[in-house]
Design a protein around this motif. Sequence first.
Motif, PDB file in Angstrom:
ATOM      1  N   THR A 159      -6.608  18.727 -22.748  1.00  0.00           N
ATOM      2  CA  THR A 159      -6.824  19.345 -21.455  1.00  0.00           C
ATOM      3  C   THR A 159      -5.470  19.643 -20.817  1.00  0.00           C
ATOM      4  OG1 THR A 159      -8.852  18.084 -21.147  1.00  0.00           O
ATOM      5  CG2 THR A 159      -7.840  19.063 -19.179  1.00  0.00           C
ATOM      6  N   ILE A 160      -5.357  20.849 -20.356  1.00  0.00           N
ATOM      7  CA  ILE A 160      -4.152  21.243 -19.614  1.00  0.00           C
ATOM      8  C   ILE A 160      -4.586  21.538 -18.192  1.00  0.00           C
ATOM      9  CG2 ILE A 160      -2.289  22.912 -19.386  1.00  0.00           C
ATOM     10  CD1 ILE A 160      -2.533  23.401 -22.418  1.00  0.00           C
ATOM     11  N   ASN A 161      -4.036  20.793 -17.249  1.00  0.00           N
ATOM     12  CA  ASN A 161      -4.364  20.988 -15.845  1.00  0.00           C
ATOM     13  C   ASN A 161      -3.284  21.819 -15.171  1.00  0.00           C
ATOM     14  OD1 ASN A 161      -6.747  19.385 -15.857  1.00  0.00           O
ATOM     15  ND2 ASN A 161      -5.465  17.535 -15.811  1.00  0.00           N
ATOM     16  N   GLY A 162      -3.706  22.796 -14.419  1.00  0.00           N
ATOM     17  CA  GLY A 162      -2.759  23.633 -13.699  1.00  0.00           C
ATOM     18  C   GLY A 162      -2.258  22.959 -12.428  1.00  0.00           C
ATOM     19  N   THR A 163      -1.135  23.392 -11.960  1.00  0.00           N
ATOM     20  CA  THR A 163      -0.600  22.931 -10.675  1.00  0.00           C
ATOM     21  C   THR A 163      -0.311  24.165  -9.833  1.00  0.00           C
ATOM     22  OG1 THR A 163       1.669  22.972 -11.494  1.00  0.00           O
ATOM     23  CG2 THR A 163       0.474  20.870 -11.685  1.00  0.00           C
ATOM     24  N   ASN A 164      -0.156  23.949  -8.571  1.00  0.00           N
ATOM     25  CA  ASN A 164       0.148  25.080  -7.700  1.00  0.00           C
ATOM     26  C   ASN A 164       1.611  25.467  -7.851  1.00  0.00           C
ATOM     27  OD1 ASN A 164      -0.541  26.974  -5.540  1.00  0.00           O
ATOM     28  ND2 ASN A 164       1.011  25.839  -4.410  1.00  0.00           N
ATOM     29  N   ASP A 165       1.830  26.735  -8.092  1.00  0.00           N
ATOM     30  CA  ASP A 165       3.188  27.264  -8.115  1.00  0.00           C
ATOM     31  C   ASP A 165       3.486  27.847  -6.741  1.00  0.00           C
ATOM     32  OD1 ASP A 165       4.016  26.905 -10.941  1.00  0.00           O
ATOM     33  OD2 ASP A 165       2.238  28.151 -11.299  1.00  0.00           O
ATOM     34  N   GLN A 166       4.642  27.503  -6.233  1.00  0.00           N
ATOM     35  CA  GLN A 166       5.079  27.961  -4.908  1.00  0.00           C
ATOM     36  C   GLN A 166       5.302  29.461  -4.909  1.00  0.00           C
ATOM     37  OE1 GLN A 166       8.941  26.370  -3.936  1.00  0.00           O
ATOM     38  NE2 GLN A 166       8.447  26.280  -1.761  1.00  0.00           N
ATOM     39  N   PRO A 167       4.832  30.170  -3.865  1.00  0.00           N
ATOM     40  CA  PRO A 167       5.165  31.592  -3.781  1.00  0.00           C
ATOM     41  C   PRO A 167       6.673  31.764  -3.563  1.00  0.00           C
ATOM     42  CG  PRO A 167       4.010  30.892  -1.802  1.00  0.00           C
ATOM     43  CD  PRO A 167       4.041  29.717  -2.730  1.00  0.00           C
ATOM     44  N   VAL A 168       7.167  32.916  -3.946  1.00  0.00           N
ATOM     45  CA  VAL A 168       8.596  33.198  -3.841  1.00  0.00           C
ATOM     46  C   VAL A 168       8.763  34.555  -3.167  1.00  0.00           C
ATOM     47  CG1 VAL A 168      10.709  33.663  -5.158  1.00  0.00           C
ATOM     48  CG2 VAL A 168       9.126  31.873  -5.916  1.00  0.00           C
ATOM     49  N   ILE A 169       9.649  34.630  -2.186  1.00  0.00           N
ATOM     50  CA  ILE A 169      10.033  35.930  -1.626  1.00  0.00           C
ATOM     51  C   ILE A 169      11.090  36.480  -2.564  1.00  0.00           C
ATOM     52  CG2 ILE A 169      11.104  37.144   0.296  1.00  0.00           C
ATOM     53  CD1 ILE A 169       9.849  35.050   2.168  1.00  0.00           C
ATOM     54  N   ASP A 170      10.703  37.532  -3.306  1.00  0.00           N
ATOM     55  CA  ASP A 170      11.594  38.101  -4.323  1.00  0.00           C
ATOM     56  C   ASP A 170      12.714  38.915  -3.700  1.00  0.00           C
ATOM     57  OD1 ASP A 170      10.067  37.084  -6.524  1.00  0.00           O
ATOM     58  OD2 ASP A 170       8.609  38.673  -6.130  1.00  0.00           O
ATOM     59  N   SER A 171      12.377  39.702  -2.694  1.00  0.00           N
ATOM     60  CA  SER A 171      13.406  40.482  -2.009  1.00  0.00           C
ATOM     61  C   SER A 171      12.942  40.772  -0.593  1.00  0.00           C
ATOM     62  CB  SER A 171      13.696  41.795  -2.747  1.00  0.00           C
ATOM     63  OG  SER A 171      12.601  42.672  -2.638  1.00  0.00           O
ATOM     64  N   ILE A 172      13.926  40.862   0.282  1.00  0.00           N
ATOM     65  CA  ILE A 172      13.656  41.196   1.674  1.00  0.00           C
ATOM     66  C   ILE A 172      14.877  41.912   2.227  1.00  0.00           C
ATOM     67  CG2 ILE A 172      14.448  38.961   2.559  1.00  0.00           C
ATOM     68  CD1 ILE A 172      12.152  39.189   4.662  1.00  0.00           C
ATOM     69  N   ALA A 173      14.648  42.986   2.966  1.00  0.00           N
ATOM     70  CA  ALA A 173      15.744  43.643   3.676  1.00  0.00           C
ATOM     71  C   ALA A 173      16.101  42.716   4.831  1.00  0.00           C
ATOM     72  CB  ALA A 173      15.309  45.012   4.174  1.00  0.00           C
ATOM     73  N   ALA A 174      17.269  42.090   4.771  1.00  0.00           N
ATOM     74  CA  ALA A 174      17.599  40.992   5.661  1.00  0.00           C
ATOM     75  C   ALA A 174      18.186  41.397   7.001  1.00  0.00           C
ATOM     76  CB  ALA A 174      18.554  40.026   4.961  1.00  0.00           C
ATOM     77  N   THR A 175      18.525  42.674   7.175  1.00  0.00           N
ATOM     78  CA  THR A 175      19.125  43.087   8.445  1.00  0.00           C
ATOM     79  C   THR A 175      18.523  44.404   8.934  1.00  0.00           C
ATOM     80  OG1 THR A 175      20.917  44.284   7.359  1.00  0.00           O
ATOM     81  CG2 THR A 175      21.348  41.992   7.950  1.00  0.00           C
ATOM     82  N   GLY A 176      18.514  44.535  10.242  1.00  0.00           N
ATOM     83  CA  GLY A 176      18.161  45.781  10.903  1.00  0.00           C
ATOM     84  C   GLY A 176      19.166  46.002  12.010  1.00  0.00           C
ATOM     85  N   THR A 177      19.783  47.150  12.069  1.00  0.00           N
ATOM     86  CA  THR A 177      20.795  47.437  13.084  1.00  0.00           C
ATOM     87  C   THR A 177      20.364  48.663  13.878  1.00  0.00           C
ATOM     88  OG1 THR A 177      22.495  46.540  11.632  1.00  0.00           O
ATOM     89  CG2 THR A 177      23.238  47.896  13.476  1.00  0.00           C
ATOM     90  N   LEU A 178      20.382  48.523  15.204  1.00  0.00           N
ATOM     91  CA  LEU A 178      19.965  49.582  16.118  1.00  0.00           C
ATOM     92  C   LEU A 178      21.038  49.772  17.170  1.00  0.00           C
ATOM     93  CD1 LEU A 178      16.704  47.669  16.611  1.00  0.00           C
ATOM     94  CD2 LEU A 178      16.654  49.932  15.666  1.00  0.00           C
TER      95      LEU A 178
END
Length: 170
Positions: free
Chosen positions: A1-20
């Motif tokens: 038996t192989i029991n699964g575990t929860n894998d953490q979500p990952v933010i792969d990419s994000i536009a980190a700045t906004g300039t106005l």
Amino acid sequence: TINGTNDQPVIDSIAATGTLSEADGNAALSASGTLTFSDLDATDGVTVTASNTGISWTGGTLDTQLNNSDISSLINAFSIDNNGWYYNTNVNLDFLANGESITLTYSVVATDDSATANAASDAQTVTITINGTNDQPVIDSIAATGTLSEADGNAALSASGTLTFSDLDA
């Protein structure tokens, strides 16, 4: 038996700045950025959330120029969904002088619906910077005419009037 575990979500990419740059009066200011995330658990639903972690003004204490409602409006102008983040405000920021800025920071987290201890991703920061511009001074009123009559010889002639002006940069 192989029991699964929860894998953490990952933010792969994000536009980190906004300039106005501030505009005249209540002109709309907007910026947006993309966001991608992943979760190895194919059946997990993922929700992305953001919370404000700071607001500052390089010119001093922001509440000397804006009321609490306007400050809240600046903070709450940030929204996020599973595709990206959005910043939209029409708060009057004419008091910002050239070289001054307001900086807002937000912590972004992706959370899966597993309800396990590792359901949330590591936080990523998005920074919104609103830069001041030099608002042109305005002549509000001026006495536009003066009447003089010539006098004999070298008699002095003079006239005067009033002038008022304003500059939106505090």
